[in-house]
Design an enzyme around this catalytic site. Structure first.
Site, PDB file in Angstrom:
ATOM      1  N   LYS A 129    -107.274 -59.175  30.601  1.00  0.00           N
ATOM      2  CA  LYS A 129    -106.011 -60.102  30.911  1.00  0.00           C
ATOM      3  C   LYS A 129    -105.280 -60.731  29.471  1.00  0.00           C
ATOM      4  O   LYS A 129    -104.537 -61.190  29.510  1.00  0.00           O
ATOM      5  CB  LYS A 129    -106.232 -61.341  31.714  1.00  0.00           C
ATOM      6  CG  LYS A 129    -106.883 -61.052  32.873  1.00  0.00           C
ATOM      7  CD  LYS A 129    -107.062 -62.352  33.888  1.00  0.00           C
ATOM      8  CE  LYS A 129    -108.310 -62.420  34.640  1.00  0.00           C
ATOM      9  NZ  LYS A 129    -108.943 -63.353  35.045  1.00  0.00           N
ATOM     10  N   ARG A 138    -121.813 -55.500  21.073  1.00  0.00           N
ATOM     11  CA  ARG A 138    -121.114 -54.149  20.573  1.00  0.00           C
ATOM     12  C   ARG A 138    -119.733 -54.014  20.751  1.00  0.00           C
ATOM     13  O   ARG A 138    -119.173 -54.370  21.839  1.00  0.00           O
ATOM     14  CB  ARG A 138    -121.897 -53.116  21.350  1.00  0.00           C
ATOM     15  CG  ARG A 138    -121.218 -51.741  20.860  1.00  0.00           C
ATOM     16  CD  ARG A 138    -121.933 -50.542  21.369  1.00  0.00           C
ATOM     17  NE  ARG A 138    -123.375 -50.288  20.560  1.00  0.00           N
ATOM     18  CZ  ARG A 138    -124.075 -49.246  20.842  1.00  0.00           C
ATOM     19  NH1 ARG A 138    -123.800 -48.431  21.724  1.00  0.00           N
ATOM     20  NH2 ARG A 138    -125.114 -49.121  20.156  1.00  0.00           N
ATOM     21  N   ARG A 153    -129.419 -47.260  25.397  1.00  0.00           N
ATOM     22  CA  ARG A 153    -130.508 -47.603  24.535  1.00  0.00           C
ATOM     23  C   ARG A 153    -130.470 -49.150  24.031  1.00  0.00           C
ATOM     24  O   ARG A 153    -131.121 -49.824  24.295  1.00  0.00           O
ATOM     25  CB  ARG A 153    -130.883 -46.696  23.398  1.00  0.00           C
ATOM     26  CG  ARG A 153    -131.759 -45.647  23.490  1.00  0.00           C
ATOM     27  CD  ARG A 153    -131.557 -44.511  22.777  1.00  0.00           C
ATOM     28  NE  ARG A 153    -129.756 -44.114  22.940  1.00  0.00           N
ATOM     29  CZ  ARG A 153    -129.519 -43.081  24.020  1.00  0.00           C
ATOM     30  NH1 ARG A 153    -130.503 -42.277  24.549  1.00  0.00           N
ATOM     31  NH2 ARG A 153    -128.425 -42.854  24.291  1.00  0.00           N
ATOM     32  N   THR A 154    -129.560 -49.179  23.457  1.00  0.00           N
ATOM     33  CA  THR A 154    -129.243 -50.668  22.914  1.00  0.00           C
ATOM     34  C   THR A 154    -129.093 -51.711  23.635  1.00  0.00           C
ATOM     35  O   THR A 154    -129.752 -52.812  23.640  1.00  0.00           O
ATOM     36  CB  THR A 154    -127.952 -50.606  21.704  1.00  0.00           C
ATOM     37  OG1 THR A 154    -128.259 -49.443  20.896  1.00  0.00           O
ATOM     38  CG2 THR A 154    -127.955 -52.014  20.891  1.00  0.00           C
ATOM     39  N   HIS A 172    -125.115 -50.811  12.153  1.00  0.00           N
ATOM     40  CA  HIS A 172    -125.963 -50.838  13.334  1.00  0.00           C
ATOM     41  C   HIS A 172    -127.459 -51.519  12.875  1.00  0.00           C
ATOM     42  O   HIS A 172    -128.104 -50.758  13.131  1.00  0.00           O
ATOM     43  CB  HIS A 172    -126.055 -49.557  14.114  1.00  0.00           C
ATOM     44  CG  HIS A 172    -126.566 -49.718  15.443  1.00  0.00           C
ATOM     45  ND1 HIS A 172    -127.149 -50.823  16.020  1.00  0.00           N
ATOM     46  CD2 HIS A 172    -126.389 -48.489  16.299  1.00  0.00           C
ATOM     47  CE1 HIS A 172    -127.577 -50.255  17.261  1.00  0.00           C
ATOM     48  NE2 HIS A 172    -127.188 -49.226  17.517  1.00  0.00           N
TER      49      HIS A 172
HETATM   50  N1   CP Z   1    -129.148 -45.508  19.520  1.00  0.00           N
HETATM   51  C1   CP Z   1    -128.039 -46.191  20.192  1.00  0.00           C
HETATM   52  O1   CP Z   1    -127.428 -47.160  19.563  1.00  0.00           O
HETATM   53  O2   CP Z   1    -127.877 -45.526  21.453  1.00  0.00           O
HETATM   54  P1   CP Z   1    -126.871 -46.242  22.551  1.00  0.00           P
HETATM   55  O3   CP Z   1    -125.403 -46.051  21.994  1.00  0.00           O
HETATM   56  O4   CP Z   1    -127.228 -45.578  23.680  1.00  0.00           O
HETATM   57  O5   CP Z   1    -127.111 -47.693  22.495  1.00  0.00           O
END
Ligand code: CP
Length: 307
Positions: free
Chosen positions: A82, A103, A53-54, A131
């Site tokens: 590396k 991320r 999703r993100t 998040h």
């Molecule tokens: N909600 C969320 O962060 O989903 P993903 O880990 O799929 O990005």
């Protein structure tokens, strides 16, 4: 600042402003189909951990703003393999792009990236820490569903120890007049420093292991997955695996107006039979990811005059 690293950096006014911009963008997008505020701009998505999703909603948001996207969804195909550092990776990618979405499994990674980067950095999840963009879309979804956030009784269920989405969400909810139930196994309670902070900010916070007894009180039940990948020891995970499942039997005790949320992905903590009920709000959260992330990209890029 231009970076989006933690909800701790946001005031209530900042949050409300982003939600308002997201609503205006959603309306404009519905009218026009696509927008061009970010024409000529490039988003770099650096994902050192899995995501559906993100990453894809940020990419969709950038395309719908008329911009373009570069990036990677696994560092194993990059020079990180590396031995290149995060700082050098960021200082490289910023030569190719106008905004970075990162991320990373390490807590504080996004803050570190923002310190070395000249361009804006948006935190798409740093370990068990934060998040923040998920929280903004969660608040947007609640506001759209209920017309307000104030006055609601909200339960956070599941892995409150390792779940970064609930850490960010709880801290943002402290700006509102809500009552909070933290429902988890003993081993997965919300970190003490967050609970103390919430109470210090005047929030009524109850902690319990009892889902069935608590569910009749709730307007929103925010369910989380047990974050298996964060446990230092698999034996500890096995002790709490499958602790809770929200299904239609459990929901018999709920208010008709209860809404179930989940950042997703889910494993077995919400039975698919719940998807067909009026309670399910989690795919609406997925939908909200695009307008909210369009707003965040547009604001950090400074291209939203006139929205
Ligand atoms: N909600 C969320 O962060 O989903 P993903 O880990 O799929 O990005």
């Amino acid at each position: 600042g231009r970076d989006v690293i933690s909800v701790r950096d946001f005031s209530k006014e900042d949050i409300e402003f982003v939600l308002d911009v997201a609503e205006r963008i959603e309306t404009e997008l519905n009218e026009k189909g696509s927008l061009d505020y970010a024409k000529g701009k490039i988003l770099a998505t650096l994902f050192f951990e899995p995501s559906t999703r993100t990453r894809l909603s940020f990419e969709s948001a950038m395309h719908r703003l008329g911009g373009s996207v570069i990036g990677f969804s696994s560092a194993t195909s990059t020079s990180v393999k590396k031995g290149e550092s995060l700082a050098d990776t960021v200082k490289t990618v910023e030569q190719y792009s106008d905004v970075i979405v990162l991320r990373h499994p390490m807590e504080g990674a996004a803050r570190l990236a923002a310190e070395v980067a000249e361009i804006p950095v948006i935190n798409a999840g740093d370990g068990s820490n934060q998040h923040p963009t998920q929280t903004l879309l969660d608040l947007y979804t609640i506001k759209r569903a209920f017309g307000r956030i104030d006055g609601l009784t909200i339960g956070l269920l599941g892995d409150l120890k390792y779940g970064r989405t609930v850490h960010s969400l709880a801290e943002a909810l402290a700006f509102y007049d809500v009552e909070l139930y933290l429902i988890s196994p003993e081993l997965l309670r919300m970190p003490r420093y967050i609970v103390e902070e919430l109470r210090g900010r005047g929030l009524t916070v109850h902690e319990t292991t009892d889902l069935e007894g608590t569910i009749p009180e709730l307007d929103v039940l925010y369910v989380t997955r047990i974050q298996r990948e964060r446990f230092p020891d698999e034996q500890e995970y096995l002790k709490v695996k499958g602790s809770y499942q929200v299904n239609c039997a459990v929901l018999k005790r709920a208010k008709e107006t209860l809404r179930i949320m989940h950042p997703l992905p889910r494993v077995d903590e919400i039975h698919p039979e719940v998807d067909r009920t009026e309670h399910a709000l989690y795919f609406r959260q997925v939908f909200s990811g695009v307008p909210v992330r369009m707003a965040l990209l547009g604001l950090t890029l400074g291209v939203l005059e006139g929205v």
